[in-house]
Write a protein that holds these residues in place. Structure first.
Motif, PDB file in Angstrom:
ATOM      1  N   GLY A   1       0.808  -1.212   0.000  1.00  0.00           N
ATOM      2  CA  GLY A   1       0.000   0.000   0.000  1.00  0.00           C
ATOM      3  C   GLY A   1       0.841   1.262   0.000  1.00  0.00           C
ATOM      4  O   GLY A   1       0.544   2.221  -0.724  1.00  0.00           O
ATOM      5  N   LYS A   2       1.888   1.277   0.788  1.00  0.00           N
ATOM      6  CA  LYS A   2       2.759   2.451   0.830  1.00  0.00           C
ATOM      7  C   LYS A   2       3.472   2.656  -0.503  1.00  0.00           C
ATOM      8  O   LYS A   2       3.623   3.792  -0.963  1.00  0.00           O
ATOM      9  CB  LYS A   2       3.766   2.323   1.973  1.00  0.00           C
ATOM     10  N   MET A   3       3.904   1.571  -1.135  1.00  0.00           N
ATOM     11  CA  MET A   3       4.510   1.694  -2.459  1.00  0.00           C
ATOM     12  C   MET A   3       3.514   2.293  -3.446  1.00  0.00           C
ATOM     13  O   MET A   3       3.884   3.086  -4.318  1.00  0.00           O
ATOM     14  CB  MET A   3       4.969   0.324  -2.950  1.00  0.00           C
ATOM     15  N   GLY A   4       2.249   1.920  -3.289  1.00  0.00           N
ATOM     16  CA  GLY A   4       1.229   2.405  -4.193  1.00  0.00           C
ATOM     17  C   GLY A   4       0.985   3.900  -4.121  1.00  0.00           C
ATOM     18  O   GLY A   4       0.385   4.474  -5.026  1.00  0.00           O
ATOM     19  N   LEU A   5       1.452   4.544  -3.075  1.00  0.00           N
ATOM     20  CA  LEU A   5       1.268   5.983  -2.950  1.00  0.00           C
ATOM     21  C   LEU A   5       2.114   6.762  -3.947  1.00  0.00           C
ATOM     22  O   LEU A   5       1.812   7.916  -4.260  1.00  0.00           O
ATOM     23  CB  LEU A   5       1.602   6.440  -1.527  1.00  0.00           C
ATOM     24  N   HIS A   6       3.213   6.141  -4.436  1.00  0.00           N
ATOM     25  CA  HIS A   6       4.060   6.881  -5.372  1.00  0.00           C
ATOM     26  C   HIS A   6       4.592   6.036  -6.522  1.00  0.00           C
ATOM     27  O   HIS A   6       4.886   6.564  -7.581  1.00  0.00           O
ATOM     28  CB  HIS A   6       5.238   7.539  -4.637  1.00  0.00           C
ATOM     29  N   ARG A   7       4.737   4.709  -6.359  1.00  0.00           N
ATOM     30  CA  ARG A   7       5.166   3.860  -7.465  1.00  0.00           C
ATOM     31  C   ARG A   7       4.490   2.502  -7.309  1.00  0.00           C
ATOM     32  O   ARG A   7       5.100   1.552  -6.805  1.00  0.00           O
ATOM     33  CB  ARG A   7       6.697   3.740  -7.509  1.00  0.00           C
ATOM     34  N   PRO A   8       3.234   2.394  -7.728  1.00  0.00           N
ATOM     35  CA  PRO A   8       2.470   1.163  -7.501  1.00  0.00           C
ATOM     36  C   PRO A   8       3.159  -0.074  -8.069  1.00  0.00           C
ATOM     37  O   PRO A   8       3.752  -0.028  -9.155  1.00  0.00           O
ATOM     38  CB  PRO A   8       1.144   1.440  -8.222  1.00  0.00           C
ATOM     39  N   LEU A   9       3.088  -1.167  -7.329  1.00  0.00           N
ATOM     40  CA  LEU A   9       3.620  -2.437  -7.782  1.00  0.00           C
ATOM     41  C   LEU A   9       2.521  -3.221  -8.500  1.00  0.00           C
ATOM     42  O   LEU A   9       1.399  -3.310  -7.994  1.00  0.00           O
ATOM     43  CB  LEU A   9       4.121  -3.256  -6.590  1.00  0.00           C
ATOM     44  N   PRO A  10       2.813  -3.796  -9.667  1.00  0.00           N
ATOM     45  CA  PRO A  10       1.813  -4.656 -10.307  1.00  0.00           C
ATOM     46  C   PRO A  10       1.465  -5.811  -9.374  1.00  0.00           C
ATOM     47  O   PRO A  10       2.356  -6.497  -8.881  1.00  0.00           O
ATOM     48  CB  PRO A  10       2.536  -5.148 -11.566  1.00  0.00           C
TER      49      PRO A  10
END
Length: 273
Positions: free
Chosen positions: A106-115
């Motif tokens: 979720g935190k990654m999704g705030l700036h570089r979403p993971l597939p």
């Protein structure tokens, strides 16, 4: 030392290699920033380094493993100094999946979403099968991000400790054993005051239980994101960690102090504090 430097890859344990950068922190010293490759049956990279060194990091990594064969990228947490090369890795290592928690994703999704298909969610207490071994996920005694997940490799008895056991140093060192014990202790306590300011308030019994849980693993190697690789130093590191409990949180310079350090005057009409 004035610039970030990336060292040559170093074999630090059986099947295990360190890819280390050194970051100067004015007034505090030098901070190591490490990633680790484990050449298991299914190769895994623990953490992804700094954005500033991402191209060089991948070049070093390719000296050690074919990126097509890299299967896993374990993010101990999603702070910028642990995910710097993640986008390039996902491009150039097409078969690798990112190991993190739901919160980490979720935190990654705030700036570089993971597939989603490139993610593998794993919580403390669970294991990741690498074919010839299983990495055990756990929460270390100190950390600065709630998704933090350390890893223990029972085959080599290597502990990948995230930010725990980090230290500030006077100069780069290839191993923790090269650091004078007093400097190591002071550097670890200073780092803990920065990275885990909540240690000022934690209950002694609760903290002692978390340290003892690590000691029961009896790691031969301790691989922190911010400590030179350590071998047969677990007792020393645990003692330093215990000494850090109750440390007063670090407070950096304010604007007036920063201007004084830089030899500058405040803007016209602006009074110093």
């Amino acid at each position: 030392m004035e610039e970030i430097t990336l060292a040559e890859p170093t074999r630090v344990a059986p099947d295990t290699f360190a890819l280390s950068s050194y970051v100067p922190l004015p007034g505090l010293g030098v901070l190591p920033v490490n990633a680790f490759l484990v050449r298991a049956q299914q190769p895994i990279l623990v953490d992804a380094g700094l954005s500033a060194t991402r191209e060089a990091l991948l070049a070093r990594l390719e000296e050690l493993v074919d990126l097509d064969e890299l299967r896993w990228i374990w993010l101990t947490h999603t702070d910028p100094d642990h995910i710097g090369a993640i986008e390039l890795l996902l491009e150039r290592a097409p078969n690798a999946r990112v190991v993190t928690t739901y919160l980490g994703m979720g935190k990654m999704g705030l700036h570089r979403p993971l597939p989603p298909e490139r993610v593998y969610l794993l919580n403390p207490g669970q294991e990741l099968d690498l074919g010839d071994r299983k990495l055990f996920a756990l929460r270390p005694p100190t950390y600065d991000a709630p998704e933090t997940t350390a890893a223990f490799d029972p085959k080599t008895r290597a502990l990948f400790a995230a930010d725990c056991f980090g230290t500030l140093m006077k100069a780069p060192a290839q191993t923790a054993a090269e650091i004078h014990p007093d400097e190591l202790r002071d550097g670890m306590i200073t780092w803990a005051s920065v990275d885990a300011p909540w240690l000022e308030f934690i209950d002694e019994e609760a903290f002692e239980a978390s340290v003892r849980a690590l000691e029961r693993l009896a790691p031969k190697y301790v691989f922190s994101g911010h400590l030179p690789p350590a071998e047969d130093l677990s007792d020393t590191l645990a003692a330093c960690l215990r000494d850090a409990r109750g440390v007063t949180p670090f407070v950096g310079p304010d604007q007036a102090t920063m201007e004084a350090m830089m030899g500058e005057e405040p803007p016209s009409g602006e009074a110093r504090a």
